[in-house]
Design a protein around this motif. Structure first.
Motif, PDB file in Angstrom:
ATOM      1  N   ALA A  24     -59.169  51.115  25.498  1.00 26.30           N
ATOM      2  CA  ALA A  24     -60.434  51.017  24.769  1.00 26.30           C
ATOM      3  C   ALA A  24     -60.804  52.367  24.145  1.00 26.30           C
ATOM      4  O   ALA A  24     -61.543  52.403  23.155  1.00 26.30           O
ATOM      5  CB  ALA A  24     -61.546  50.556  25.706  1.00 26.30           C
ATOM      6  N   ASP A  25     -60.281  53.463  24.682  1.00 25.67           N
ATOM      7  CA  ASP A  25     -60.554  54.796  24.146  1.00 25.67           C
ATOM      8  C   ASP A  25     -59.663  55.133  22.951  1.00 25.67           C
ATOM      9  O   ASP A  25     -59.980  56.034  22.174  1.00 25.67           O
ATOM     10  CB  ASP A  25     -60.321  55.867  25.228  1.00 25.67           C
ATOM     11  CG  ASP A  25     -61.217  55.671  26.429  1.00 25.67           C
ATOM     12  OD1 ASP A  25     -62.417  55.413  26.238  1.00 25.67           O
ATOM     13  OD2 ASP A  25     -60.711  55.774  27.560  1.00 25.67           O
ATOM     14  N   LYS A  26     -58.566  54.433  22.807  1.00 22.84           N
ATOM     15  CA  LYS A  26     -57.557  54.773  21.797  1.00 22.84           C
ATOM     16  C   LYS A  26     -58.118  54.870  20.378  1.00 22.84           C
ATOM     17  O   LYS A  26     -57.802  55.838  19.671  1.00 22.84           O
ATOM     18  CB  LYS A  26     -56.409  53.762  21.867  1.00 22.84           C
ATOM     19  CG  LYS A  26     -55.217  54.134  21.026  1.00 22.84           C
ATOM     20  CD  LYS A  26     -54.084  53.144  21.239  1.00 22.84           C
ATOM     21  CE  LYS A  26     -52.911  53.499  20.355  1.00 22.84           C
ATOM     22  NZ  LYS A  26     -51.814  52.574  20.474  1.00 22.84           N
ATOM     23  N   PRO A  27     -58.945  53.932  19.897  1.00 19.46           N
ATOM     24  CA  PRO A  27     -59.456  54.053  18.518  1.00 19.46           C
ATOM     25  C   PRO A  27     -60.321  55.297  18.292  1.00 19.46           C
ATOM     26  O   PRO A  27     -60.460  55.756  17.164  1.00 19.46           O
ATOM     27  CB  PRO A  27     -60.298  52.786  18.330  1.00 19.46           C
ATOM     28  CG  PRO A  27     -59.845  51.844  19.378  1.00 19.46           C
ATOM     29  CD  PRO A  27     -59.353  52.682  20.518  1.00 19.46           C
ATOM     30  N   LYS A  28     -60.872  55.852  19.349  1.00 18.47           N
ATOM     31  CA  LYS A  28     -61.737  57.028  19.230  1.00 18.47           C
ATOM     32  C   LYS A  28     -60.964  58.335  19.390  1.00 18.47           C
ATOM     33  O   LYS A  28     -61.539  59.410  19.293  1.00 18.47           O
ATOM     34  CB  LYS A  28     -62.847  56.971  20.280  1.00 18.47           C
ATOM     35  CG  LYS A  28     -63.767  55.770  20.132  1.00 18.47           C
ATOM     36  CD  LYS A  28     -64.739  55.715  21.288  1.00 18.47           C
ATOM     37  CE  LYS A  28     -64.509  54.407  22.005  1.00 18.47           C
ATOM     38  NZ  LYS A  28     -65.031  54.321  23.320  1.00 18.47           N
ATOM     39  N   MET A  29     -59.674  58.244  19.651  1.00 20.55           N
ATOM     40  CA  MET A  29     -58.865  59.433  19.914  1.00 20.55           C
ATOM     41  C   MET A  29     -57.785  59.575  18.845  1.00 20.55           C
ATOM     42  O   MET A  29     -56.591  59.506  19.116  1.00 20.55           O
ATOM     43  CB  MET A  29     -58.278  59.354  21.320  1.00 20.55           C
ATOM     44  CG  MET A  29     -59.367  59.319  22.387  1.00 20.55           C
ATOM     45  SD  MET A  29     -58.782  58.991  24.042  1.00 20.55           S
ATOM     46  CE  MET A  29     -57.859  60.446  24.393  1.00 20.55           C
ATOM     47  N   LYS A  30     -58.227  59.811  17.619  1.00 17.33           N
ATOM     48  CA  LYS A  30     -57.325  59.873  16.462  1.00 17.33           C
ATOM     49  C   LYS A  30     -56.346  61.040  16.552  1.00 17.33           C
ATOM     50  O   LYS A  30     -55.196  60.916  16.155  1.00 17.33           O
ATOM     51  CB  LYS A  30     -58.126  59.976  15.160  1.00 17.33           C
ATOM     52  CG  LYS A  30     -59.062  58.817  14.918  1.00 17.33           C
ATOM     53  CD  LYS A  30     -58.294  57.563  14.654  1.00 17.33           C
ATOM     54  CE  LYS A  30     -59.253  56.451  14.258  1.00 17.33           C
ATOM     55  NZ  LYS A  30     -58.650  55.158  14.294  1.00 17.33           N
ATOM     56  N   TYR A  31     -56.806  62.190  17.036  1.00 19.17           N
ATOM     57  CA  TYR A  31     -55.920  63.358  17.115  1.00 19.17           C
ATOM     58  C   TYR A  31     -54.789  63.108  18.113  1.00 19.17           C
ATOM     59  O   TYR A  31     -53.620  63.363  17.810  1.00 19.17           O
ATOM     60  CB  TYR A  31     -56.703  64.614  17.494  1.00 19.17           C
ATOM     61  CG  TYR A  31     -55.857  65.860  17.411  1.00 19.17           C
ATOM     62  CD1 TYR A  31     -55.618  66.478  16.192  1.00 19.17           C
ATOM     63  CD2 TYR A  31     -55.277  66.406  18.552  1.00 19.17           C
ATOM     64  CE1 TYR A  31     -54.822  67.605  16.099  1.00 19.17           C
ATOM     65  CE2 TYR A  31     -54.484  67.540  18.476  1.00 19.17           C
ATOM     66  CZ  TYR A  31     -54.262  68.133  17.247  1.00 19.17           C
ATOM     67  OH  TYR A  31     -53.453  69.253  17.169  1.00 19.17           O
ATOM     68  N   CYS A  32     -55.117  62.599  19.292  1.00 17.47           N
ATOM     69  CA  CYS A  32     -54.083  62.306  20.297  1.00 17.47           C
ATOM     70  C   CYS A  32     -53.082  61.293  19.761  1.00 17.47           C
ATOM     71  O   CYS A  32     -51.867  61.455  19.931  1.00 17.47           O
ATOM     72  CB  CYS A  32     -54.724  61.789  21.582  1.00 17.47           C
ATOM     73  SG  CYS A  32     -55.639  63.032  22.514  1.00 17.47           S
ATOM     74  N   GLU A  33     -53.591  60.266  19.105  1.00 14.29           N
ATOM     75  CA  GLU A  33     -52.711  59.241  18.539  1.00 14.29           C
ATOM     76  C   GLU A  33     -51.803  59.837  17.469  1.00 14.29           C
ATOM     77  O   GLU A  33     -50.620  59.523  17.405  1.00 14.29           O
ATOM     78  CB  GLU A  33     -53.566  58.109  17.961  1.00 14.29           C
ATOM     79  CG  GLU A  33     -52.773  56.952  17.434  1.00 14.29           C
ATOM     80  CD  GLU A  33     -51.991  56.193  18.487  1.00 14.29           C
ATOM     81  OE1 GLU A  33     -51.073  55.457  18.107  1.00 14.29           O
ATOM     82  OE2 GLU A  33     -52.277  56.332  19.687  1.00 14.29           O
ATOM     83  N   ALA A  34     -52.341  60.740  16.650  1.00 17.52           N
ATOM     84  CA  ALA A  34     -51.544  61.377  15.602  1.00 17.52           C
ATOM     85  C   ALA A  34     -50.446  62.264  16.195  1.00 17.52           C
ATOM     86  O   ALA A  34     -49.312  62.279  15.703  1.00 17.52           O
ATOM     87  CB  ALA A  34     -52.446  62.182  14.678  1.00 17.52           C
ATOM     88  N   VAL A  35     -50.766  62.999  17.261  1.00 15.30           N
ATOM     89  CA  VAL A  35     -49.771  63.862  17.911  1.00 15.30           C
ATOM     90  C   VAL A  35     -48.633  63.011  18.488  1.00 15.30           C
ATOM     91  O   VAL A  35     -47.456  63.325  18.308  1.00 15.30           O
ATOM     92  CB  VAL A  35     -50.417  64.726  19.016  1.00 15.30           C
ATOM     93  CG1 VAL A  35     -49.357  65.421  19.869  1.00 15.30           C
ATOM     94  CG2 VAL A  35     -51.362  65.748  18.398  1.00 15.30           C
ATOM     95  N   ILE A  36     -48.978  61.922  19.139  1.00  7.74           N
ATOM     96  CA  ILE A  36     -47.948  61.042  19.714  1.00  7.74           C
ATOM     97  C   ILE A  36     -47.097  60.435  18.611  1.00  7.74           C
ATOM     98  O   ILE A  36     -45.861  60.417  18.697  1.00  7.74           O
ATOM     99  CB  ILE A  36     -48.605  59.952  20.590  1.00  7.74           C
ATOM    100  CG1 ILE A  36     -49.247  60.595  21.825  1.00  7.74           C
ATOM    101  CG2 ILE A  36     -47.585  58.882  20.985  1.00  7.74           C
ATOM    102  CD1 ILE A  36     -50.158  59.671  22.606  1.00  7.74           C
ATOM    103  N   HIS A  37     -47.738  59.971  17.547  1.00  5.66           N
ATOM    104  CA  HIS A  37     -47.008  59.372  16.419  1.00  5.66           C
ATOM    105  C   HIS A  37     -46.061  60.395  15.781  1.00  5.66           C
ATOM    106  O   HIS A  37     -44.898  60.083  15.501  1.00  5.66           O
ATOM    107  CB  HIS A  37     -48.002  58.839  15.386  1.00  5.66           C
ATOM    108  CG  HIS A  37     -47.358  58.187  14.219  1.00  5.66           C
ATOM    109  ND1 HIS A  37     -46.814  56.924  14.285  1.00  5.66           N
ATOM    110  CD2 HIS A  37     -47.155  58.614  12.957  1.00  5.66           C
ATOM    111  CE1 HIS A  37     -46.301  56.608  13.120  1.00  5.66           C
ATOM    112  NE2 HIS A  37     -46.495  57.620  12.292  1.00  5.66           N
ATOM    113  N   GLU A  38     -46.546  61.618  15.558  1.00  4.60           N
ATOM    114  CA  GLU A  38     -45.709  62.650  14.948  1.00  4.60           C
ATOM    115  C   GLU A  38     -44.560  63.051  15.869  1.00  4.60           C
ATOM    116  O   GLU A  38     -43.451  63.304  15.417  1.00  4.60           O
ATOM    117  CB  GLU A  38     -46.562  63.869  14.588  1.00  4.60           C
ATOM    118  CG  GLU A  38     -45.797  64.994  13.936  1.00  4.60           C
ATOM    119  CD  GLU A  38     -45.215  64.668  12.571  1.00  4.60           C
ATOM    120  OE1 GLU A  38     -44.473  65.517  12.038  1.00  4.60           O
ATOM    121  OE2 GLU A  38     -45.490  63.586  12.022  1.00  4.60           O
TER     122      GLU A  38
END
Length: 109
Positions: A24-38
Motif C-alpha cells: 500500500a506504500d508503494k505508490p507513495k514511494m516513487k524514488y525507491c521504486e525508481a531505484v529498484i527499476h533502474e
C-alpha cells in the motif's frame, strides 16, 4: 546525499520506523521504486534467460493461438512486489557500508 540515504528518507517520510513497508506504500514511494527499476535495468540478465516471444503466430491443437510478439513471465509482477518489500525493508532497518578501508565496487558500463 547517497541513494541509500535518499531511499531511507523517503521510507521514513512515508512509513516511519514503527512498521515495515507494505504494498500500500508503494505508490507513495516513487524514488525507491525508481531505484529498484533502474537497478534491474542496469543489471539486466536478459541474455541468460529464455526468449519470451515467437517469430510467427502459432495455432496449437486448433484451439489455442499464441500471438507473434513478446510476452512476460507470469511471475514477474509477483517478483517485483517481493523485491520492493525486501529492498525497502532492508534499507529501512540496515545501513549498507563497504568493508572498512575499502571503496565500494565500481560500476562497469
Amino acid at each position: 546525499m547517497t541513494v541509500q540515504h535518499k531511499m531511507r528518507q523517503e521510507i521514513e517520510d512515508v512509513v516511519g520506523s514503527g512498521r515495515l513497508p507494505t504494498l500500500a506504500d508503494k505508490p507513495k514511494m516513487k524514488y525507491c521504486e525508481a531505484v529498484i527499476h533502474e537497478t534491474l535495468r542496469f543489471g539486466n540478465i536478459g541474455p541468460l534467460s529464455l526468449p519470451h516471444l515467437v517469430s510467427e503466430e502459432i495455432v496449437y491443437n486448433d484451439l489455442y493461438i499464441i500471438p507473434k510478439g513478446r510476452r512476460v513471465c507470469p511471475g514477474e509482477s509477483l517478483a517485483r512486489m517481493e523485491l520492493f518489500l525486501y529492498i525497502t525493508s532492508m534499507v529501512q532497518r540496515f545501513e549498507f557500508l563497504p568493508v572498512e578501508g575499502e571503496n565500494p565496487p565500481q560500476l562497469i558500463q
